[in-house]
Scaffold this motif. Sequence first.
Motif, PDB file in Angstrom:
ATOM      1  N   ILE A 145      10.569   1.448  -3.106  1.00 24.27           N
ATOM      2  CA  ILE A 145      11.905   1.276  -3.680  1.00 24.27           C
ATOM      3  C   ILE A 145      12.507  -0.065  -3.276  1.00 24.27           C
ATOM      4  CG2 ILE A 145      14.285   2.146  -3.604  1.00 24.27           C
ATOM      5  CD1 ILE A 145      13.143   4.969  -3.520  1.00 24.27           C
ATOM      6  N   ALA A 146      12.285  -0.466  -2.036  1.00 26.17           N
ATOM      7  CA  ALA A 146      12.878  -1.710  -1.528  1.00 26.17           C
ATOM      8  C   ALA A 146      12.213  -2.949  -2.108  1.00 26.17           C
ATOM      9  CB  ALA A 146      12.786  -1.747   0.000  1.00 26.17           C
ATOM     10  N   GLY A 147      10.929  -2.855  -2.455  1.00 26.83           N
ATOM     11  CA  GLY A 147      10.213  -4.034  -2.930  1.00 26.83           C
ATOM     12  C   GLY A 147      10.356  -4.273  -4.416  1.00 26.83           C
ATOM     13  N   ASP A 148       9.991  -5.476  -4.861  1.00 22.48           N
ATOM     14  CA  ASP A 148       9.989  -5.774  -6.289  1.00 22.48           C
ATOM     15  C   ASP A 148       8.669  -5.314  -6.891  1.00 22.48           C
ATOM     16  OD1 ASP A 148       8.098  -7.633  -5.473  1.00 22.48           O
ATOM     17  OD2 ASP A 148       9.444  -9.360  -5.671  1.00 22.48           O
ATOM     18  N   PHE A 149       8.439  -5.650  -8.144  1.00 21.28           N
ATOM     19  CA  PHE A 149       7.236  -5.200  -8.828  1.00 21.28           C
ATOM     20  C   PHE A 149       5.969  -5.624  -8.090  1.00 21.28           C
ATOM     21  CE2 PHE A 149       3.748  -6.531 -11.620  1.00 21.28           C
ATOM     22  CZ  PHE A 149       3.416  -5.328 -12.235  1.00 21.28           C
ATOM     23  N   ALA A 150       5.889  -6.904  -7.766  1.00 19.68           N
ATOM     24  CA  ALA A 150       4.681  -7.429  -7.125  1.00 19.68           C
ATOM     25  C   ALA A 150       4.433  -6.772  -5.775  1.00 19.68           C
ATOM     26  CB  ALA A 150       4.786  -8.942  -6.967  1.00 19.68           C
ATOM     27  N   GLU A 151       5.488  -6.572  -5.001  1.00 22.85           N
ATOM     28  CA  GLU A 151       5.349  -5.958  -3.674  1.00 22.85           C
ATOM     29  C   GLU A 151       4.922  -4.496  -3.781  1.00 22.85           C
ATOM     30  OE1 GLU A 151       8.681  -8.546  -1.156  1.00 22.85           O
ATOM     31  OE2 GLU A 151       9.308  -6.855  -2.406  1.00 22.85           O
ATOM     32  N   ALA A 152       5.468  -3.807  -4.766  1.00 21.84           N
ATOM     33  CA  ALA A 152       5.122  -2.388  -4.956  1.00 21.84           C
ATOM     34  C   ALA A 152       3.657  -2.233  -5.351  1.00 21.84           C
ATOM     35  CB  ALA A 152       6.027  -1.762  -6.013  1.00 21.84           C
ATOM     36  N   VAL A 153       3.210  -3.047  -6.296  1.00 23.30           N
ATOM     37  CA  VAL A 153       1.822  -2.959  -6.749  1.00 23.30           C
ATOM     38  C   VAL A 153       0.861  -3.349  -5.628  1.00 23.30           C
ATOM     39  CG1 VAL A 153       0.109  -3.928  -8.331  1.00 23.30           C
ATOM     40  CG2 VAL A 153       2.379  -3.298  -9.181  1.00 23.30           C
ATOM     41  N   LYS A 154       1.205  -4.383  -4.886  1.00 25.33           N
ATOM     42  CA  LYS A 154       0.349  -4.812  -3.779  1.00 25.33           C
ATOM     43  C   LYS A 154       0.224  -3.719  -2.730  1.00 25.33           C
ATOM     44  CE  LYS A 154      -0.250  -8.455  -0.319  1.00 25.33           C
ATOM     45  NZ  LYS A 154       0.304  -9.712   0.258  1.00 25.33           N
ATOM     46  N   LEU A 155       1.322  -3.030  -2.450  1.00 20.10           N
ATOM     47  CA  LEU A 155       1.306  -1.950  -1.460  1.00 20.10           C
ATOM     48  C   LEU A 155       0.398  -0.812  -1.914  1.00 20.10           C
ATOM     49  CD1 LEU A 155       2.479  -0.661   1.143  1.00 20.10           C
ATOM     50  CD2 LEU A 155       4.350   0.235  -0.280  1.00 20.10           C
ATOM     51  N   LEU A 156       0.452  -0.482  -3.195  1.00 22.08           N
ATOM     52  CA  LEU A 156      -0.357   0.621  -3.711  1.00 22.08           C
ATOM     53  C   LEU A 156      -1.829   0.235  -3.858  1.00 22.08           C
ATOM     54  CD1 LEU A 156       2.153   1.920  -6.406  1.00 22.08           C
ATOM     55  CD2 LEU A 156       1.557   3.044  -4.249  1.00 22.08           C
ATOM     56  N   GLN A 157      -2.085  -1.026  -4.125  1.00 21.51           N
ATOM     57  CA  GLN A 157      -3.465  -1.482  -4.254  1.00 21.51           C
ATOM     58  C   GLN A 157      -4.136  -1.729  -2.905  1.00 21.51           C
ATOM     59  OE1 GLN A 157      -3.413  -4.896  -6.879  1.00 21.51           O
ATOM     60  NE2 GLN A 157      -3.380  -3.613  -8.719  1.00 21.51           N
ATOM     61  N   HIS A 158      -3.337  -1.925  -1.890  1.00 19.50           N
ATOM     62  CA  HIS A 158      -3.851  -2.106  -0.524  1.00 19.50           C
ATOM     63  C   HIS A 158      -3.121  -1.107   0.367  1.00 19.50           C
ATOM     64  CE1 HIS A 158      -5.880  -5.856  -1.722  1.00 19.50           C
ATOM     65  NE2 HIS A 158      -4.801  -6.058  -2.452  1.00 19.50           N
ATOM     66  N   TYR A 159      -3.504   0.151   0.228  1.00 16.94           N
ATOM     67  CA  TYR A 159      -2.751   1.226   0.873  1.00 16.94           C
ATOM     68  C   TYR A 159      -2.787   1.089   2.396  1.00 16.94           C
ATOM     69  CZ  TYR A 159      -0.494   5.745   1.135  1.00 16.94           C
ATOM     70  OH  TYR A 159       0.421   6.743   1.364  1.00 16.94           O
ATOM     71  N   PRO A 160      -1.629   1.231   3.053  1.00 15.75           N
ATOM     72  CA  PRO A 160      -1.550   1.021   4.503  1.00 15.75           C
ATOM     73  C   PRO A 160      -2.120   2.196   5.293  1.00 15.75           C
ATOM     74  CG  PRO A 160       0.578   1.739   3.667  1.00 15.75           C
ATOM     75  CD  PRO A 160      -0.307   1.531   2.459  1.00 15.75           C
ATOM     76  N   PRO A 161      -2.495   1.969   6.558  1.00 12.05           N
ATOM     77  CA  PRO A 161      -2.997   3.069   7.401  1.00 12.05           C
ATOM     78  C   PRO A 161      -1.884   4.080   7.679  1.00 12.05           C
ATOM     79  CG  PRO A 161      -3.514   0.909   8.349  1.00 12.05           C
ATOM     80  CD  PRO A 161      -2.531   0.669   7.258  1.00 12.05           C
ATOM     81  N   LEU A 162      -2.126   5.332   7.341  1.00 10.39           N
ATOM     82  CA  LEU A 162      -1.167   6.408   7.590  1.00 10.39           C
ATOM     83  C   LEU A 162      -1.905   7.609   8.164  1.00 10.39           C
ATOM     84  CD1 LEU A 162       1.150   6.344   4.415  1.00 10.39           C
ATOM     85  CD2 LEU A 162       1.644   5.417   6.689  1.00 10.39           C
ATOM     86  N   ASP A 163      -1.158   8.552   8.697  1.00  8.52           N
ATOM     87  CA  ASP A 163      -1.730   9.763   9.269  1.00  8.52           C
ATOM     88  C   ASP A 163      -2.335  10.616   8.158  1.00  8.52           C
ATOM     89  OD1 ASP A 163      -1.983  12.477  10.216  1.00  8.52           O
ATOM     90  OD2 ASP A 163      -0.722  11.934  11.913  1.00  8.52           O
ATOM     91  N   ILE A 164      -3.666  10.785   8.189  1.00  9.05           N
ATOM     92  CA  ILE A 164      -4.357  11.527   7.141  1.00  9.05           C
ATOM     93  C   ILE A 164      -3.918  12.986   7.114  1.00  9.05           C
ATOM     94  CG2 ILE A 164      -6.607  12.338   6.347  1.00  9.05           C
ATOM     95  CD1 ILE A 164      -6.055   9.411   5.825  1.00  9.05           C
ATOM     96  N   HIS A 165      -3.751  13.576   8.291  1.00  6.48           N
ATOM     97  CA  HIS A 165      -3.332  14.980   8.352  1.00  6.48           C
ATOM     98  C   HIS A 165      -1.977  15.166   7.673  1.00  6.48           C
ATOM     99  CE1 HIS A 165      -2.791  19.037   9.813  1.00  6.48           C
ATOM    100  NE2 HIS A 165      -1.630  18.692  10.333  1.00  6.48           N
ATOM    101  N   LYS A 166      -1.077  14.234   7.908  1.00  6.79           N
ATOM    102  CA  LYS A 166       0.253  14.329   7.293  1.00  6.79           C
ATOM    103  C   LYS A 166       0.161  14.185   5.775  1.00  6.79           C
ATOM    104  CE  LYS A 166       4.937  12.450   7.586  1.00  6.79           C
ATOM    105  NZ  LYS A 166       5.818  11.453   8.249  1.00  6.79           N
TER     106      LYS A 166
END
Length: 434
Positions: free
Chosen positions: A396-417
């Motif tokens: 929500i905070a990012g613009d189009f480019a930032e949002a797409v980049k985040l989804l294309q390079h998914y960050p490390p998160l807790d898999i169990h969660k």
Amino acid sequence: MQNGMETAKYTRGRSREGELPKGRSLESRNTAAPLAAAPEMASRRAWLEDFRHMLSSEAIDFERLRTRCFQGCPDGEGIRATCWKILLGYLPPDTSSWEAVLESKRALYHQLVKETIINPHEDEESDSGEVVDHPLNPNPESSWNRFFVDNQVLLQIDHDTRRLYPDLSFFQQPTPYPRASYSAGMEALKKRVERSSLPSQRVGTTRMGIINMKSTAKYSSLEKYYLPLKEGEEAHWEVVERILFVHAKCNKGIGYVQGMNEVIGPLYYVFFQHPDVRWKEHAEADTSFCFSALMAEIGDVFTKKLDSAHLGIGGAMRSLMQLLKDKDPVLSKNFVKKGVEPQFFGFRWITLLLSQEFLLPELMRIWDSLFADANRFDFLLYMCCSMIISVREKLIAGDFAEAVKLLQHYPPLDIHKLLCNAEEIRRFHPLKKR
């Protein structure tokens, strides 16, 4: 060869080139229990013992096994490999029949290898010495003609499998069970490729219809980090190449589609980690049948002519976006406002079963739940929705480019969660039948 997981060497930033395309049926009710944090059911010892007991029973309780696997399979003792084979319908719940089933299917695979990998030189001359076939023979049934047609598919498979998990040394290491061990005299597929392709560039066409030149230099440069193979040896990626080639020949309706290598790689890796050499040496054949069973379920998303149909990748992405809208209307509207389309990220997530979004150990844990679920393809969409929701603030905070980049390079998160959130989404926002 190194055993176990190579997490220290494996990095997230794997290169992705161009646009990637888009067992038995589990129709029973989903009985998966709520996900528990890793072994809190009693203790790790009890957790392992539970799996040992189930897999050593003469008749495995399939529903109970699915429930346990959904919560995660143990890494050691070949338990995960055995469970996946049962969940994908390769092994029956009746353990007393395993030996006969495995012997039959492994023999069948070896026969398929011999029948599908053509050696046109065998048909060049008749018994009298007369030339009956040659490379310029226009007959469509000519062995040489089929050989050249096969090479067109093989070139793509070879290109993809050579770069399979480039940061994981396993696939570049030699297998102790090369093709010569059961098919003496068969030419290595990579030798055919080396005679048929240019080393510098090749023409590629994406699923979006974009034609471009693709350089192979960045992949061949990786070879300097690995020890050269000796004569008669073959790397694990060559085994995967052979499985995919045989699969493409036996399933001409779909054939080979770029990205299948990313799905089959983890299967083969897990099966080869089995500590029992009697299972390890047949990882190639076992992988072939399990991959075919998986493709029988998800093959529609790899079928280009079904891209826009409700059964194809287009329908799957529409279902994902509807799921997001039901779960988080605010984020859904934000996507629409910014022009964030599912093709930018969901295409790869769904077709490759998230295999490029997570480290291999994390992916294996996700696939435990995915394979164990009674409606595994639906669970994949719940998992994708969970991934989007879990980074909603940044999206929500990012613009189009930032949002797409985040989804294309998914960050490390807790898999169990992520898995727990997927289960919660399923509970309160069940998918409508597509």
